[in-house]
Design a protein around this motif. Sequence first.
Motif, PDB file in Angstrom:
ATOM      1  N   PRO A 196      -6.557  53.497  36.787  1.00 16.17           N
ATOM      2  CA  PRO A 196      -5.552  54.557  36.625  1.00 16.17           C
ATOM      3  C   PRO A 196      -5.880  55.836  37.384  1.00 16.17           C
ATOM      4  O   PRO A 196      -5.005  56.677  37.593  1.00 16.17           O
ATOM      5  N   GLU A 197      -7.147  55.980  37.795  1.00 20.74           N
ATOM      6  CA  GLU A 197      -7.517  57.135  38.607  1.00 20.74           C
ATOM      7  C   GLU A 197      -7.000  57.006  40.041  1.00 20.74           C
ATOM      8  O   GLU A 197      -6.997  57.984  40.791  1.00 20.74           O
ATOM      9  N   LEU A 198      -6.557  55.810  40.426  1.00 26.03           N
ATOM     10  CA  LEU A 198      -6.121  55.558  41.794  1.00 26.03           C
ATOM     11  C   LEU A 198      -4.640  55.202  41.820  1.00 26.03           C
ATOM     12  O   LEU A 198      -4.165  54.444  40.992  1.00 26.03           O
ATOM     13  N   THR A 199      -3.929  55.737  42.794  1.00 24.57           N
ATOM     14  CA  THR A 199      -2.508  55.447  42.954  1.00 24.57           C
ATOM     15  C   THR A 199      -2.332  54.222  43.855  1.00 24.57           C
ATOM     16  O   THR A 199      -3.260  53.808  44.557  1.00 24.57           O
ATOM     17  N   PRO A 200      -1.134  53.615  43.861  1.00 28.00           N
ATOM     18  CA  PRO A 200      -0.887  52.534  44.824  1.00 28.00           C
ATOM     19  C   PRO A 200      -1.171  52.944  46.262  1.00 28.00           C
ATOM     20  O   PRO A 200      -1.701  52.147  47.043  1.00 28.00           O
ATOM     21  N   ASP A 201      -0.838  54.166  46.631  1.00 23.40           N
ATOM     22  CA  ASP A 201      -1.144  54.631  47.983  1.00 23.40           C
ATOM     23  C   ASP A 201      -2.647  54.689  48.226  1.00 23.40           C
ATOM     24  O   ASP A 201      -3.117  54.405  49.340  1.00 23.40           O
ATOM     25  N   ASP A 202      -3.423  55.048  47.207  1.00 23.27           N
ATOM     26  CA  ASP A 202      -4.879  55.023  47.339  1.00 23.27           C
ATOM     27  C   ASP A 202      -5.369  53.613  47.644  1.00 23.27           C
ATOM     28  O   ASP A 202      -6.245  53.417  48.498  1.00 23.27           O
ATOM     29  N   ILE A 203      -4.822  52.623  46.939  1.00 24.76           N
ATOM     30  CA  ILE A 203      -5.237  51.239  47.142  1.00 24.76           C
ATOM     31  C   ILE A 203      -4.918  50.792  48.568  1.00 24.76           C
ATOM     32  O   ILE A 203      -5.734  50.130  49.232  1.00 24.76           O
ATOM     33  N   VAL A 204      -3.751  51.156  49.071  1.00 21.94           N
ATOM     34  CA  VAL A 204      -3.399  50.793  50.446  1.00 21.94           C
ATOM     35  C   VAL A 204      -4.370  51.444  51.427  1.00 21.94           C
ATOM     36  O   VAL A 204      -4.831  50.807  52.378  1.00 21.94           O
ATOM     37  N   SER A 205      -4.710  52.700  51.192  1.00 17.85           N
ATOM     38  CA  SER A 205      -5.671  53.377  52.072  1.00 17.85           C
ATOM     39  C   SER A 205      -7.030  52.691  52.041  1.00 17.85           C
ATOM     40  O   SER A 205      -7.703  52.574  53.077  1.00 17.85           O
ATOM     41  N   ILE A 206      -7.451  52.228  50.868  1.00 14.74           N
ATOM     42  CA  ILE A 206      -8.728  51.513  50.758  1.00 14.74           C
ATOM     43  C   ILE A 206      -8.658  50.192  51.535  1.00 14.74           C
ATOM     44  O   ILE A 206      -9.598  49.825  52.245  1.00 14.74           O
ATOM     45  N   MET A 207      -7.542  49.471  51.410  1.00 16.37           N
ATOM     46  CA  MET A 207      -7.388  48.221  52.167  1.00 16.37           C
ATOM     47  C   MET A 207      -7.448  48.470  53.664  1.00 16.37           C
ATOM     48  O   MET A 207      -8.041  47.683  54.417  1.00 16.37           O
ATOM     49  N   VAL A 208      -6.842  49.561  54.117  1.00 16.75           N
ATOM     50  CA  VAL A 208      -6.875  49.927  55.534  1.00 16.75           C
ATOM     51  C   VAL A 208      -8.322  50.182  55.963  1.00 16.75           C
ATOM     52  O   VAL A 208      -8.782  49.699  57.012  1.00 16.75           O
ATOM     53  N   GLY A 209      -9.060  50.934  55.142  1.00 19.83           N
ATOM     54  CA  GLY A 209     -10.460  51.203  55.460  1.00 19.83           C
ATOM     55  C   GLY A 209     -11.298  49.943  55.499  1.00 19.83           C
ATOM     56  O   GLY A 209     -12.191  49.798  56.355  1.00 19.83           O
TER      57      GLY A 209
END
Length: 218
Positions: free
Chosen positions: A164-177
Amino acid sequence: MTDYIRDLAVKLWDYHHTNHQLEKADAILVLCSHDTRVAERGAELFLEGWAPLLIFSGGLGVITRFIWTEPEADLFARIARDMGVPADRILIENRSANTGENVSFTRQLLAERNLAPETFIVVQKPYMERRSFATFRQVWPEKQLIVTSPQDSFDTYLSHYSNPELTPDDIVSIMVGDLQRIKIYPDKGFQIPQEIPADVWAAYEALVNAGYNQHLAS
């Protein structure tokens, strides 16, 4: 998240999966993180009889050092015990801060215990399967592994299982990284090479250009 961004993200999501078929192994190695669903997946596999030993590896990493004070492995092991995994079938490595250390510190721990499993089921987040495979094969090439993760679709993962500390956009950014690291880390000696299809790399570049660049390696 627009449909355009979602379609790009799903292309990365699908690529990050290794699609390995489960086979019985000597040990289950859970690579810990911010996602406690990974702990549940590891415990479920142990309880289903896929391996007789359950190892949790993880201290506080780039993300969890800002949201937790307890090492990831300690928290994940407690979840497994609460699910019914006997404490004497669990090993904890709680110093590592990245995937390479997960593997190398686990290797040290097993050597200290005079344990020598030959085959591993590695459990990780869905979008970290491929990178975990490539890292393990680089750090400990003489062992055999299968990689798995919580069995969720992209949309289900975003709606239910990301921290819950991470948004869907955060997850996408992590996948990109993570995709960037799959490309650049072999030259640094951190991972074995993995082929990246042109359409997957094009989706990566489009997401970077759209601003999903917060987790790129410098």
